[in-house]
Scaffold this active site. Structure first.
Site, PDB file in Angstrom:
ATOM      1  N   TYR A 101      50.226  47.506  41.938  1.00 17.31           N
ATOM      2  CA  TYR A 101      50.354  48.836  41.352  1.00 17.31           C
ATOM      3  C   TYR A 101      51.759  49.410  41.516  1.00 17.31           C
ATOM      4  CZ  TYR A 101      45.289  48.483  41.447  1.00 17.31           C
ATOM      5  OH  TYR A 101      43.996  48.050  41.287  1.00 17.31           O
ATOM      6  N   LYS A 130      33.038  45.814  47.791  1.00 17.20           N
ATOM      7  CA  LYS A 130      33.269  44.398  47.532  1.00 17.20           C
ATOM      8  C   LYS A 130      33.297  43.653  48.862  1.00 17.20           C
ATOM      9  CE  LYS A 130      36.123  41.455  44.606  1.00 17.20           C
ATOM     10  NZ  LYS A 130      37.309  41.414  43.721  1.00 17.20           N
ATOM     11  N   ARG A 134      35.415  51.738  42.605  1.00 18.60           N
ATOM     12  CA  ARG A 134      34.952  50.827  41.559  1.00 18.60           C
ATOM     13  C   ARG A 134      33.746  51.478  40.898  1.00 18.60           C
ATOM     14  NH1 ARG A 134      35.976  47.656  46.153  1.00 18.60           N
ATOM     15  NH2 ARG A 134      37.655  46.123  45.874  1.00 18.60           N
ATOM     16  N   ARG A 138      40.468  53.483  37.990  1.00 22.28           N
ATOM     17  CA  ARG A 138      40.770  53.026  39.359  1.00 22.28           C
ATOM     18  C   ARG A 138      42.251  52.648  39.464  1.00 22.28           C
ATOM     19  NH1 ARG A 138      38.782  50.502  44.099  1.00 22.28           N
ATOM     20  NH2 ARG A 138      39.546  48.398  44.495  1.00 22.28           N
ATOM     21  N   HIS A 181      40.787  47.123  49.397  1.00 20.97           N
ATOM     22  CA  HIS A 181      41.428  45.837  49.168  1.00 20.97           C
ATOM     23  C   HIS A 181      41.560  45.065  50.476  1.00 20.97           C
ATOM     24  CE1 HIS A 181      43.612  47.301  45.272  1.00 20.97           C
ATOM     25  NE2 HIS A 181      42.374  46.905  45.047  1.00 20.97           N
ATOM     26  N   HIS A 204      37.540  50.787  35.205  1.00 16.16           N
ATOM     27  CA  HIS A 204      38.495  50.104  36.078  1.00 16.16           C
ATOM     28  C   HIS A 204      39.912  50.610  35.814  1.00 16.16           C
ATOM     29  CE1 HIS A 204      38.782  47.103  39.171  1.00 16.16           C
ATOM     30  NE2 HIS A 204      39.851  46.575  38.609  1.00 16.16           N
TER      31      HIS A 204
END
Length: 287
Positions: free
Chosen positions: A270, A173, A146, A238, A261, A235
């Protein structure tokens, strides 16, 4: 009270709250519903006559016959519900009819750069950007960080040997720590940048004593993307990194770990084919 009169009073109220264009859109949605109701049921629309069955049937008609997109279908039913709720407040109807669940639209795969677009971008970063810019873009594209994670790296977070290397993301995150491996080209550019590094604790120092901000990095990328004739954000890089990994045969669990994640469902986005890919498939499959 006729539906036309109820529409008029309801819409007059909306004029005090909404822009003219929005009120006009509400009116079109309600008139269309009135036309459908009359044609389907053989009677003029009245708020007391609307049932949950009508709402389900109208939703189905908008999808299958009128061919409206999910966003449009949901908006139209929302306007009708607002009108009926107003009728209830005015004492015109006793209770609201049941409303169907909103139509869900399948989410498309996040926008990833095609290989030729990636090469164009990297070429322009090499030509027009600084060594720092190239190191940052390579890091985003190669490791899928990120932008906040990348600009927040310290020099001590980077470890590189002869044939391997990784960065430590201390505060990803959810405030989670993870180690992200670095591919060969990214390591090569980072080594060059570290040799030229002006000093200080940050891997990507900014104009002050702090690190480069996410906003400054976005601006840099946007300027270089213009020359490369691509539309991309940090992003988006990414997204591209994740797509590249999965296209090369990597499994979801590994890619999810690299990207940080928590849910595999997030990573699975994705794997969805792009509109271009689906078009190519149906063209090849046509008899």
């Amino acid at each position: 009270m006729s539906s036309q009169n109820v529409f008029a009073s309801f819409l007059e109220l909306q004029k005090t709250r909404l822009a003219v264009s929005s009120v006009q859109a509400y009116e079109r949605d309600l008139r269309d519903f009135a036309t459908w109701f009359a044609q389907t049921n053989g009677q003029e629309l009245g708020p007391q006559a609307v049932t949950s069955i009508d709402m389900r049937e109208y939703q189905s008609w908008l999808q299958t016959v009128a061919g409206r997109k999910p966003q449009t279908v949901n908006r139209r039913l929302l306007v009708i519900r607002m009108w009926l709720a107003w009728c209830q407040e005015q004492g015109i109807i006793g209770r609201l009819p049941g409303m169907p669940r909103p139509v869900r639209e399948q989410k498309a795969a996040p926008k990833a750069l095609e290989r030729v677009e990636q090469n164009r971008l990297l070429r322009e970063v090499e030509r027009r950007g600084s060594t720092r810019d190239l190191a940052l873009v390579r890091l985003l594209l190669g490791a899928g960080l990120r932008i906040s994670e990348a600009v927040g790296l310290r020099r001590e977070d980077v470890t590189m040997g002869e044939r391997s290397g990784y960065v430590v993301v201390s505060q990803g995150k959810g405030n989670k720590r993870r180690e992200v491996p670095l591919p060969a080209e990214t390591r090569k550019v980072l080594k060059v940048w570290l040799d030229e590094h002006p000093g200080g604790p940050w891997l990507f120092p900014g104009r002050t004593e702090r690190h480069l901000t996410a906003r400054q990095a976005q601006k840099m990328l946007a300027q270089l993307a213009v020359f490369a004739r691509v539309e991309v954000t940090p992003h988006g890089l990414r997204h591209t990194a994740a797509t590249n990994m999965l296209s090369s045969g990597a499994d979801l669990v590994t890619v999810a770990e690299i990207l940080g994640h928590e849910s595999l469902d997030t990573t699975a986005r994705y794997t969805k084919p792009s509109a271009r890919k689906m078009a190519e498939v149906v063209e090849k499959g046509e008899v």
